[in-house]
Write an enzyme that holds these catalytic residues in place. Sequence first.
Site, short mmCIF file in Angstrom:
data_model
loop_
_atom_site.label_atom_id
_atom_site.label_comp_id
_atom_site.label_asym_id
_atom_site.label_seq_id
_atom_site.Cartn_x
_atom_site.Cartn_y
_atom_site.Cartn_z
CG ASP A 220 -17.04 -13.41 36.52
OD1 ASP A 220 -16.79 -14.32 35.71
OD2 ASP A 220 -16.35 -12.39 36.63
CE LYS B 279 -13.48 -10.43 34.95
NZ LYS B 279 -13.96 -11.31 36.04
#
Length: 268
Positions: free
Chosen positions: A103, A67
Site C-alpha cells: 500500500d 490484513k
Amino acid sequence: MTVQAGVVGWPIAHSLSPLIHTTWIAAAGLDAAYVAHGPETPDQFAVLLDQGRAGRLRGLNVTAPYKEQAFAAADHLSDAARLVGSANLLVFEDGRIVADSTDGHGLMNALAEQAPALQVAGRAVAILGAGGAARAAAGALAAASAEVRILNRSRDRAERLAVDLGAGVTVVEGADAFADAVLVVNALSVRPDLDVTRLEADTVVMDMTYRPLETPLLAAARARGLVGVDGLAMLIGQARPSFEAIFGRPVPETDVRARVLNHLGEAG
C-alpha cells in the site's frame, strides 16, 4: 499448470483487483487465474491460507478485514509489513507464507505519477485517519523523511499509530495539522470535514477513495487550484509489485487505468 491467485476480503464484490490483474495476465499471455474470494469469517480465511500452504494457490492480495490476520499468519514478513503491522500481499512458497505490504508503494507511486513536482522530504504532510490505510501511508511517507501528522477522531488510535511507527510521526489536532503541509491524504472511508480554502496554495490533496474517482474532496481541491491525486492511481500502484511477486515477471505494457475507467463508466 494454471497459476492460481486472487484477492481476499469481505465484502469483496466491489474489488477492482481481478479486473486489473486479469488485464495484465492477458497482456502477458500467462496461464493464470486471478479471482475474488469472499470468506465471511476468519476461519474461512484460514482455510484459504491452508490451500496456499498446500500449493493450490500461488498468491493472494488481502483487503479488509483480513490484513492483520494475514500478518499474524506469515512465516516471513517484509520490512514494509513489519512497519505497518499488517499485510496486503501473501505469496506461498514451499508451504511457507511470505507477507508484504504494498500500500505504501502504491501511495508513493500515485504521488509520483499525478503530483511529480511534490517533494516531501523534510516537509509536513497531514494524514486523515488512523486505520490500516493510514498506517501504510504514514509508514511510506515517514520512510521518505516527511514530517507526518496524524489527524483522527479517536486520538487514542492515532497515538497508537504514532508510537508504533516512531520518529517522524506525530498526532496533531485541528487546523495545526494543515499548517505548511505540502500534502494532505484522506485515508478515511468517508468524506472528511476539511475546508480546502485553509490549505496552502501548493498543497497536494490525495483521496484514497476511488468510487467515485473524482470525490467531493478532490473536486473541491481542484476548484481551489490545488493538485489532486486519486485513489485509483494508488490502487494500480500497489497492484504492480503484487503482480510481480505473485507471477514472477514485470507488469506488461498495457493501459490498465483506461480499462478500469471504462469499467467504472468514468472519463479519463
